[in-house]
Structure formats: structure tokens, C-alpha cells
Design a protein around this motif. Structure first.
Motif, PDB file in Angstrom:
ATOM      1  N   UNK B  10       0.844  -1.198   0.000  1.00 19.07           N
ATOM      2  CA  UNK B  10       0.000   0.000   0.000  1.00 19.07           C
ATOM      3  C   UNK B  10       0.883   1.252   0.000  1.00 19.07           C
ATOM      4  N   UNK B  11       0.638   2.070  -0.993  1.00 24.75           N
ATOM      5  CA  UNK B  11       1.555   3.199  -1.222  1.00 24.75           C
ATOM      6  C   UNK B  11       1.560   4.190  -0.073  1.00 24.75           C
ATOM      7  N   UNK B  12       0.363   4.507   0.408  1.00 30.31           N
ATOM      8  CA  UNK B  12       0.288   5.493   1.497  1.00 30.31           C
ATOM      9  C   UNK B  12       0.936   4.959   2.774  1.00 30.31           C
ATOM     10  N   UNK B  13       0.679   3.688   3.070  1.00 28.15           N
ATOM     11  CA  UNK B  13       1.305   3.106   4.258  1.00 28.15           C
ATOM     12  C   UNK B  13       2.826   3.130   4.132  1.00 28.15           C
ATOM     13  N   UNK B  15       4.671   5.084   2.245  1.00 26.03           N
ATOM     14  CA  UNK B  15       5.160   6.470   2.298  1.00 26.03           C
ATOM     15  C   UNK B  15       5.195   6.984   3.732  1.00 26.03           C
ATOM     16  N   UNK B  16       4.088   6.760   4.417  1.00 20.33           N
ATOM     17  CA  UNK B  16       3.933   7.277   5.783  1.00 20.33           C
ATOM     18  C   UNK B  16       4.960   6.647   6.736  1.00 20.33           C
ATOM     19  N   UNK B  19       8.679   7.552   5.937  1.00 23.92           N
ATOM     20  CA  UNK B  19       9.035   8.920   6.347  1.00 23.92           C
ATOM     21  C   UNK B  19       9.166   9.028   7.857  1.00 23.92           C
ATOM     22  N   UNK B  20       8.291   8.355   8.588  1.00 26.53           N
ATOM     23  CA  UNK B  20       8.351   8.452  10.061  1.00 26.53           C
ATOM     24  C   UNK B  20       9.587   7.736  10.595  1.00 26.53           C
ATOM     25  N   UNK B  83      -2.704  -7.508   9.800  1.00 24.67           N
ATOM     26  CA  UNK B  83      -3.935  -6.735   9.920  1.00 24.67           C
ATOM     27  C   UNK B  83      -4.534  -7.028  11.291  1.00 24.67           C
ATOM     28  N   UNK B  84      -5.407  -6.151  11.715  1.00 31.79           N
ATOM     29  CA  UNK B  84      -5.976  -6.298  13.055  1.00 31.79           C
ATOM     30  C   UNK B  84      -6.761  -7.609  13.196  1.00 31.79           C
ATOM     31  N   UNK B 104      -1.411  -3.548  12.438  1.00 28.05           N
ATOM     32  CA  UNK B 104      -1.705  -2.265  11.824  1.00 28.05           C
ATOM     33  C   UNK B 104      -3.074  -1.807  12.331  1.00 28.05           C
ATOM     34  N   UNK B 105      -3.414  -0.541  12.493  1.00 28.20           N
ATOM     35  CA  UNK B 105      -2.522   0.571  12.152  1.00 28.20           C
ATOM     36  C   UNK B 105      -1.335   0.691  13.113  1.00 28.20           C
ATOM     37  N   UNK B 106      -0.280   1.177  12.577  1.00 25.77           N
ATOM     38  CA  UNK B 106       0.954   1.245  13.345  1.00 25.77           C
ATOM     39  C   UNK B 106       0.858   2.295  14.438  1.00 25.77           C
ATOM     40  N   UNK B 107       1.236   1.867  15.636  1.00 24.64           N
ATOM     41  CA  UNK B 107       1.492   2.857  16.693  1.00 24.64           C
ATOM     42  C   UNK B 107       3.004   2.968  16.741  1.00 24.64           C
ATOM     43  N   UNK B 108       3.494   4.083  16.375  1.00 36.97           N
ATOM     44  CA  UNK B 108       4.921   4.215  16.116  1.00 36.97           C
ATOM     45  C   UNK B 108       5.770   3.872  17.327  1.00 36.97           C
TER      46      UNK B 108
END
Lengths: 885, 125
Positions: B10-13, B15-16, B19-20, B83-84, B104-108
Motif C-alpha cells: 500500500x503506497x500510502x502506508x 510512504x507514511x 518517512x516516520x 492486519x488487526x 496495523x494501524x501502526x502505533x509508532x
């Protein structure tokens, strides 16, 4: 010892021959005959003794005499009667060894003592002249002594001896008869007692034996050779010889027409008859031509005014003749015999009728639909009228609801009264129904109590009786007689009383039977119209009957099904064992309820709900009843519904996943930007970004819960069973929940019991369960306490359970709120959701998790005081345990 | 600077997360499916691999098994991203050879803790 001193002077003064002229034989014989008759008329022993003494004194001129009888117990001579011995009391006793009167006892012969004073055993008395001691023989034994004294020496001669011997013989015979008679009376008393109990012992008493015994008793009593006994055949008017004893042939069974022979004659004349020489008698019956009897005495047997038979006694010995004494004796015996015979016949008839009645009632049970109460009653009435020998009668049953009698059968009473209703007290039956007592009305027309409903045949005599069971009225019956000469009497009443209880019971039985039949038809209709297939089996699993619904469901007509083994008929190879198990379970243990698949005649299968119940009749297990309800449609509908639900769950799962992907981006980028805003110099954007992130997380939680729930419902959520330490898990959970606890200013208390040990279950789900409950508790509690308790418990069979409870001091719930607590999308109410947030799915998921792990969650709560959720889970869950909800 | 290979379709995942992680000081290389992930892992050494499980071409479990099977990459720490609450994802990841997992969703913060723990274990912290 003879002390008749009072008469001694007079006796001594006149010559003996002057008062008893010697040679006047005719006169002496006449006196002797009179004596004989007197003795014969004497009713008992002491009267006989008095007659003998009085006759010898008055008729034959002996002035000093006494009669002793030996007491067999002591051997004493006991004085029974005397003349000229004023000082000798009756029952004066002489012991053995004293007095001249003992001499005849020793050798049985007359003893004459011309000069008493010379005899050593003579006890001196005023009459010390001469004495004659004559033995009295009874049945061959010397039973007494007749003592005649004279103040004159040698006052007696041969004539005296003959006269005194004859008198003593007569006395002996009379005494013998008296003793027999006493025996007979005693036996008659016994007989009476026997007859009284005959009703109970009826089966044992046979009429023929009674008659034979009666005849033999008569023969013995009369001292005759033999005899015969005949009873009247009411139907033909003939006499039938029923007992015969030593008359030269066995005449039993001989039938005598009215007037035929000696017995026929007396039956007609009703007077006894003595035939001195039977062989010469013109009236003798040809049926007795070969009988060689000499003389015959016959008497009718009458019970009251009614002839029941005749009895004959015969002498074979030409030397013996019948006399007045014999007649008298026979006349005493005959009525007793007649009554006995009449009673025996009546009882036998009653017994026969009772048997018939019983047979009728037994037959009734077999005649199913055909026998109506009215037919039975008509038959019963006919029987009663013939039993009672009346013209006609009627029978009514009591209508308890209307408190009236309803005439249900009527016979020969001049009108057809069936259907007539009578109030209690109205007419003869109404009267007896009220009083519960039978009633005889000599002439109905003249009776003040007659009912206006009976206008015809008013000259009838009526006898009515209530029909009672215990004290309960079931009906009444009346019998009538149109013969004016015929009167109802005690005998009729007695017979009616014998019949009435039988009739009452029969009516009651018929009523019960009719009611039972109606009930049976009711149930039969119920069964045959039932939409549920019903089959009845015997204890061997064989079909006894089935209803139309069964025929329709399985395709077998009842005739094909009856007798077959049910489980072989409608189960398949696959379901045979299960089907047989159900059947046997019902027979062995009781009702069974289940579902299964059965086979129709055309081999197609049908899904059925099965109910089996034992059939118990009067405490005995006779079989079972099976009910089959076609649930094919139901199951199909259920499968369709389940499929639709699964599709829905799959759709939800899919959609949730699709929703989550963009949501992840929203949350992720907002977090990322939030991290970056400070760096890029726009910290004022941070609160807005936090709001985006927070809303996104809430939406995510909602979606995750929906996903969980739909996975559970779709059966896709599985258990991952592992072993973990309970205390570690509690610690982990309390750490995770702490920020939420502190948010509302609450305090968290952890209470762990001893020896919590390890759990073998799904750790993730246990954790999520506890977190859900704790987060709920925190959410609904403000500045209070949330308590998490954990304990290990063992139940009855040794399995260990983990019990977790989460208690809070929050707002609590009402019972109504608790009721829908675990339903999905349900918070207590909408306003709660707005105020406290949450998805409303947490508890639904929690409960399903608990159930998946083999346990459950329960809640206790009170509004305003708080709630306690308690989770019970098996401490060790086998990995193979069911996974789907 | 630890090198992390992020395998995520998934591109947004992608990318996000990249970057983090870069902001936290990691060097991040990216693959978009399982096959590419395996090739990149074998082409160059990485200190840790973050492997999404639902990937096109070769899925995350299979890619994990292949990386574990190859001699040159068998000891690279792998964190599976699942996945959850997908039934069995976690267990399957561990069985395939993943060292840890996260949802996911990731808690950093949570993910960083797990990354750091594995790097420390391998002496690269």
C-alpha cells in the motif's frame, strides 16, 4: 330308699287288684295305647318321662313309681319323674352301688323283688313290700330304670311285668326319638347358620348335596328303611326326584306328573299321607312297580304357602307301620327341609343370575360401539321381571343435574313410559329415590302417592326399590303385578333387594363405559385429526397403530405399517442406531425429544422433530407413542437464514477491511504531521491534528469491533490456545488500562487469590475480555474505585475454573438496562452512548469471547451503586474445543 | 545508521511509515511485493525487515520463509505486520519464521520498541 310315705297308708289300705282289675285286657291295652300316644306327643326327654309315669299312674293304677335315667358322665341314676314319692325331688341322684333299681342296669333285664326287706342293697322306705325294676333301653343300651313299688309283699304278677315292660319299651323308643330330634334341632340350627352364610360360601354349596343330606337325616330321624326327596319343577309342575335312599332302587331323576304316585298325590293335596301297604295301594305310580317297600309315609314340602317338593319315608319291614307319632315327627321336619330347599334353590338361582350378570358385564366390555345403555337396561328389566315373576316393570336412571328420574326402560306396564321424567318424591320410583327405601303399593290406583303420569293399569300392585351405590342414588326400578290375587311380600322384597344392587352396579358400569367410550372417541378423533404424525408401538418396537398424518408423512398406509418394526421402517442405515436408541430410551427411561432424518416409503428423506413418550396403562408399560413433526421447511428456512447471516457477516468483514485502509492513512498521516508541525514552525495546528487523529481512532475502534463481531458470527474467529501465567496477564492488563483509570480520577484495586497459576486458553481473548470490562468500568465511574479480582475455583467434578470479576462504584444499571446489555449495538440507551462514548459492541464481543472459551460473563448491578461483571472460564481449554460460536 | 527493508504494497502506508522511520534516524529501503522483498533482502544486507503479510505476487509468510531459508539472510530479524485480529495471522507469521509481529494501524512508539529490542539482540542497537 323308696320314701313315698304320704301315699303309703292309702295304697296299703286298698287291694291292688281292685284298682287294676286283672283280666280286663282290652281296657289295659287301650290305656297302654293312650300312653303310647301321649309319649309320642311329648316334645322332649323330661316330658316323655312325665308322660310315662302319669300314664302308668292314671291309666293303669300304679301308685308308687318313679323313672330314673342314667347320667352317662357319672353313672348316677337321676330321677326324672315320680308319683307317690312326695319327698323325692326331681333330679334326685342315686350313685352306683345303692338300691335295687341298679340291678336292671347290670344285666338289662326286668328285676322283681317280692320282699324288699330281705335284700341287703334295699334302702328301707315306707313301702317296704315288693318292687319291680324295669330297664329302659334306648338304642340298644340300658339308659334308665322304671321303678314300681308296693307296700304289699309280692304284689306284682306276670301281667304287671308285661305292661311295665311295654311301657318301658315305649319310653325307650320315645327317648331315642327325642334324642334324635334334639340332635336334629341342633343340626337344623347349624343348618340355619349355614344357610345364612351361604351367600358367602355359595360356590361351595351344591343343592344336590344338601338334598341328599336332608333325606338321610329324615331317614335317620324317622327310624325308617329309606326314603326319597323330590323338588317341584316350577316350569312343568312335575316333581323331580333329587335324592333317593334305600327304597330298592335309585329313583333319582324320576319325574312325577301332578297327582302321580304318593309324592304326586301329596303335592296336589298338600296333606301328608300314610300308605300301610304300598304294594296294594291303587295310586302307586308305574315308575315304582319294581320297588319292594312295605309301607310309605309321604309329606309335602311347603315353604310358607308355596310347594317346593315332597318327601317320602318307607319301611321295608312288614312288622313296622307308620303312626301318628311318625307323622308328627315328619310334620316337624318337613317345613325345615322345605325352607332349606327353597333357600338353597333361591340362592342357587341367584348365583346363576349373578354369574349371568357378570358374564353380561364382561360381554359389555367386548361389544364396543354396539351396546347402548338403553339396550342394557331393557335386558336388565326383562331379567328382573322374570326373576321376580311379575307382570312387568320399569327402570329409571337418576339425572343428577336435573335432580330427576328418567324412565329408560319399561315392560308390560300398560303404557310405554320410556322418557318420562319424575321429580324426586313423585310416584313410586320418585318416592323410593327420595327415601332410599323400597316400597310396596298394594294397589297403585288407590295409592295417595301415585303420579298423574301413570293413568293406565291403575289396579296394578307395585313394588319399587331405589338403585344405590353405597348411599349414592343412580336410579330406581319398579315391578308391577296385574294379578289381583298376587300380593308383593317380604320374599319379593328380599329378591328385589338381591337384584337392585346388581342393577345399580350395572347401570353405573354402563355409564362409566359409555363415558369411557366417548372419551376414547374423543382421543381417537384428536389423534386422527392431528397434523402431527403419531405412531403407537408395543414394547417390541412394533407398530400398533398410526394416524393419517403419519401415513401422509411417511407414505405408508396403516395396514402396511402395523406389525412392522418402526425403526426398520423409517430409519436409514445412517440413522438406525440413533432411532433404535431413541425408542429404547423411551421404554427404559422415559420421554425423549430430538431431531433426526427419516426415510419415506419412496426412499426420500425427511427432517423431523421427534417426541417419544411411554404409554403406561394402569401402571404397566405397554409401549410408546412417537410423534413426528416435519421440520424440513423449518430447517431449510433456518439454513437460508444462516446463509444470509453469513453473507452479511462476510460483507461486513470485507467492508470493514476496505474502510480501514483509508482510515489507517488518515490516522497515520495526522500523527505524522502532528509530529512534524512543531519542527516546521506551526505548533498552533497540533490541537486540530489531535482531533483528526482522535476521531479517526474512534472510527477505527468501531470498525474493528464490527469486524470482530462479524468474524465471530461468520465463524471465522478462531481460538489460539496457549499456556500463560494468570498473574502476569493481570499485571499486563492493569498497566495497559491505567491511563484510562486515571482519566476519571478513579482508583484501581487488584485482588489476586492464592495459587492462580497458569491458564491454558486464548490469551488475546482473555486480555481483551478483561480490558473491555475494565474500560467499561472506568468509563461509567467518576472518582470511584474499580476492582479487578481473580481467583481459581474447582467445581464438583474437579475441573478448575478461573473467575475474574470487575466491580465498579459507578452509575450502575436498571434491570431493564441489564436485560439488553450483551446485545450488539446496545448501550444502556442512546443518551448514555452520547455521554460516555464507546461503540456499544464491547460487551457483545466480550460475551462471545467468553462463550468461545467455554465460559460466560454475568452481571450484577444496582442503579447509582455500581456494577459487577463476573467472568468464569475453564482454566484449561483443550485445543480441540469447538471454535465457532 | 540501521538499514530497514520495508515490504509493503500500500503506497500510502509505505510512504507514511518510511518517512516516520527516517525521521527517527533509520535508513529505509522499500519493496512493493513479496518477490521484490526477497530479491532485495538477498541483494543487499539489512539490519531488519518489516514485512506486511498481505502482499501481491508472493505473500508475506512465503517471503518470510524464503528469506529464512536462504543462508545469507537466515538471521535477519523480521517483524511481521498483520492486519488487526485476522484469525491466525500472528501465529502463521511466527511459524513462518518472523521474530516478532505488530498490528496495523501502526502505533509508532510500540513498533519502535520492538525494532529496538531486535536490533539490541543482534548487537546493532
Amino acid at each position: 330308699m323308696k320314701r313315698a310315705a304320704g301315699r303309703a297308708t292309702a295304697r296299703a289300705a286298698k287291694p291292688r287288684r281292685a284298682v287294676r282289675p286283672k283280666g280286663d285286657l282290652a281296657r289295659r291295652l287301650a290305656a297302654l295305647l293312650r300312653l303310647t300316644v301321649e309319649i309320642g306327643a311329648a316334645p322332649d326327654e323330661s316330658a316323655i318321662c312325665r308322660s310315662v309315669v302319669a300314664g302308668l299312674h292314671e291309666g293303669l293304677g300304679y301308685d308308687f313309681l318313679g323313672l330314673f335315667l342314667v347320667d352317662p358322665a357319672t353313672g348316677d341314676r337321676v330321677l326324672k319323674a315320680s308319683v307317690g314319692w312326695p319327698d323325692a325331688p326331681e333330679n334326685f341322684r342315686l350313685p352306683p352301688g345303692r338300691g335295687l333299681s341298679e340291678l336292671p342296669l347290670q344285666n338289662g333285664e326286668l328285676h322283681y323283688t317280692p320282699r324288699v326287706a330281705r335284700q341287703p342293697r334295699y334302702v328301707p322306705s315306707p313301702n317296704r313290700g315288693s318292687e319291680v325294676d324295669v330297664p329302659i333301653r334306648v338304642d340298644g343300651r340300658t339308659a334308665g330304670v322304671l321303678v314300681v313299688e308296693s307296700g304289699t309283699v309280692d304284689a306284682f304278677d306276670q301281667d304287671d311285668f308285661e305292661i311295665l315292660t311295654a311301657a318301658a319299651n315305649q319310653a325307650g323308643l320315645a327317648l331315642a326319638r327325642a334324642r334324635l330330634l334334639a340332635d336334629e334341632r341342633r343340626r337344623a340350627d347349624e343348618h340355619e347358620a349355614l344357610l345364612a352364610t351361604m351367600a358367602d360360601l355359595s360356590a361351595e354349596l351344591e343343592l344336590s348335596k344338601l338334598l341328599q343330606a336332608t333325606l338321610q337325616r329324615a331317614v335317620t330321624l324317622l327310624g325308617v328303611t329309606g326314603g326319597e326327596l323330590a323338588i317341584l319343577d316350577d316350569a312343568t309342575g312335575e316333581l323331580v326326584v333329587v335324592a333317593s335312599h334305600r327304597i330298592g332302587k335309585d329313583s333319582t331323576g324320576t319325574r312325577l306328573a301332578p297327582g302321580e304316585g304318593a309324592m304326586g298325590r301329596v303335592a296336589q293335596t298338600r296333606e301328608p299321607l300314610i300308605i300301610p301297604k304300598y304294594a296294594e295301594w291303587l295310586g302307586r305310580s308305574g315308575q315304582y312297580a319294581d320297588v319292594t317297600v312295605h309301607s310309605v309315609m309321604v309329606a309335602p314340602l311347603l315353604a310358607g304357602q308355596r310347594l317346593v317338593g315332597a318327601i317320602a319315608a318307607v319301611h321295608a319291614d312288614p312288622a313296622r307301620t307308620f303312626g301318628a307319632a311318625d307323622l308328627r315327627l315328619l310334620n316337624m321336619f318337613a317345613p325345615q327341609a322345605a325352607v332349606a330347599i327353597a333357600r338353597a334353590r333361591l340362592l342357587e338361582a341367584e348365583r346363576r343370575r349373578a354369574d349371568e350378570q357378570k358374564a353380561l358385564l364382561e360381554t359389555m366390555a367386548d361389544l364396543s360401539g354396539e351396546l347402548e345403555l338403553s339396550k342394557l337396561l331393557q335386558a336388565m328389566l326383562q331379567r328382573a321381571t322374570s326373576l321376580l315373576g311379575v307382570t312387568g316393570g320399569e327402570l329409571a336412571i337418576y339425572d343428577e343435574a336435573a335432580r330427576e328420574l328418567v324412565v329408560v326402560a319399561s315392560l308390560n306396564i300398560g303404557i310405554d313410559s320410556a322418557g318420562t321424567r319424575m321429580a324426586l318424591g313423585e310416584g313410586a320410583m320418585g318416592r323410593v329415590a327420595q327415601t332410599h327405601e323400597p316400597l310396596i303399593v298394594p294397589s297403585y290406583g288407590a295409592w295417595e302417592g301415585r303420579s298423574a303420569k301413570y293413568t293406565g293399569a291403575t289396579d296394578y300392585a307395585v313394588m319399587a326399590a331405589p338403585l344405590l351405590i353405597g348411599s349414592r342414588l343412580v336410579g330406581a326400578m319398579a315391578t308391577v303385578h296385574s294379578d289381583p290375587s298376587r300380593r308383593f311380600g317380604a320374599d319379593d322384597l328380599r329378591r328385589l333387594n338381591i337384584f337392585a344392587p346388581q342393577a345399580a352396579v350395572a347401570i353405573e358400569n354402563a355409564r362409566l363405559y359409555t363415558a369411557a367410550q366417548r372419551q376414547q372417541r374423543y382421543f381417537e378423533d384428536l389423534v386422527s385429526n392431528s397434523p402431527v404424525a403419531i405412531v403407537v408401538l408395543d414394547r417390541d418396537h412394533r407398530i400398533v397403530s398410526c394416524n393419517p398424518a403419519f401415513e401422509t408423512l411417511f407414505g405408508y398406509a396403516q395396514p402396511e405399517a402395523v406389525g412392522r418394526d418402526l425403526d426398520e421402517l423409517i430409519s436409514t442405515e445412517a440413522t438406525r442406531a440413533e432411532a433404535v436408541g431413541y425408542t429404547q430410551h423411551v421404554l427404559d427411561r422415559g420421554p425423549v425429544h430430538g431431531m433426526g432424518r427419516r426415510r419415506r416409503k419412496d426412499e426420500t428423506l425427511v427432517d423431523v422433530e421427534i417426541l417419544g413418550v411411554p404409554v403406561v396403562v394402569d401402571g404397566e408399560l405397554v409401549g410408546l407413542m412417537g410423534l413426528y413433526h416435519d421440520i424440513s421447511e423449518l430447517l431449510k428456512a433456518r439454513r437460508d437464514a444462516e446463509a444470509a447471516n453469513t453473507a452479511k457477516s462476510q460483507f461486513l468483514a470485507h467492508m470493514s477491511h476496505e474502510l480501514r485502509t483509508p482510515l489507517n492513512a488518515i490516522i497515520g498521516y495526522s500523527e505524522m504531521v502532528e509530529e512534524e508541525v512543531a519542527d516546521v514552525g506551526h505548533p498552533e495546528l497540533a490541537p486540530d491534528l489531535q482531533k483528526i487523529r482522535s476521531a479517526g481512532r474512534h472510527l477505527l475502534a468501531l470498525i474493528n469491533d464490527i469486524l470482530d463481531l462479524s468474524k465471530i458470527e461468520a465463524g471465522k474467529l478462531e481460538l489460539f490456545v496457549e499456556t500463560f501465567d494468570v498473574r502476569d496477564t493481570i499485571r499486563d492488563v492493569s498497566t495497559t488500562i491505567r491511563p484510562l483509570v486515571e482519566k476519571n480520577g478513579n482508583r484501581l484495586e487488584i485482588r489476586c487469590g492464592e495459587g492462580l497459576g497458569a491458564m491454558h486458553s486464548d490469551l488475546i481473548k482473555v486480555r481483551q475480555t478483561l480490558l473491555n470490562l475494565l474500560s467499561n468500568a472506568c468509563k461509567f465511574t467518576d472518582h470511584g474505585t474499580v476492582t479487578l479480582t481473580a481467583a481459581r475455583e474447582a467445581n464438583g467434578d474437579g475441573a478448575a475454573w478461573m473467575v475474574f470479576s470487575v466491580a465498579d462504584t459507578g452509575i450502575g444499571m436498571t434491570p431493564e438496562q441489564m436485560a439488553k446489555l450483551f446485545a450488539a449495538f446496545s448501550q444502556a440507551d442512546a443518551s448514555t452512548a452520547r455521554r460516555y462514548g464507546g461503540t456499544g459492541l464491547g460487551l457483545a464481543i466480550t460475551r462471545r469471547f467468553c462463550q468461545m472459551m467455554g465460559g460466560d460473563v454475568q452481571v450484577a448491578s444496582e442503579t447509582g451503586k455500581g456494577s459487577t461483571f463476573t467472568v468464569r472460564l475453564p482454566a484449561s481449554l483443550e485445543a480441540a474445543a469447538p471454535t465457532a460460536s | 545508521m540501521p538499514k530497514i527493508l520495508l515490504v509493503e504494497d500500500n503506497e500510502m502506508n509505505r510512504d507514511m511509515l518510511s518517512r516516520r522511520l527516517e525521521r527517527k534516524g533509520f535508513e529505509v529501503a522499500m519493496a512493493t511485493d513479496g518477490r521484490q522483498g526477497v530479491e532485495m533482502a538477498q541483494a543487499a544486507p539489512y539490519d531488519l525487515i518489516l514485512m506486511d503479510m498481505s502482499l501481491p505476487e508472493v505473500d508475506g509468510w512465503e517471503a518470510t520463509r524464503q528469506i529464512r531459508a536462504a543462508p545469507g539472510t537466515k538471521s535477519v530479524p523480521i517483524i511481521a505486520l498483520t492486519a488487526h485480529a485476522m484469525a491466525g495471522d500472528r501465529e502463521k507469521a511466527i511459524q513462518a519464521g518472523a521474530d516478532d509481529y505488530d498490528t496495523k494501524p501502526i502505533e509508532l512508539e510500540r513498533l519502535l520498541g520492538k525494532i529496538q529490542a531486535l536490533l539490541n539482540r543482534n548487537g546493532r542497537g
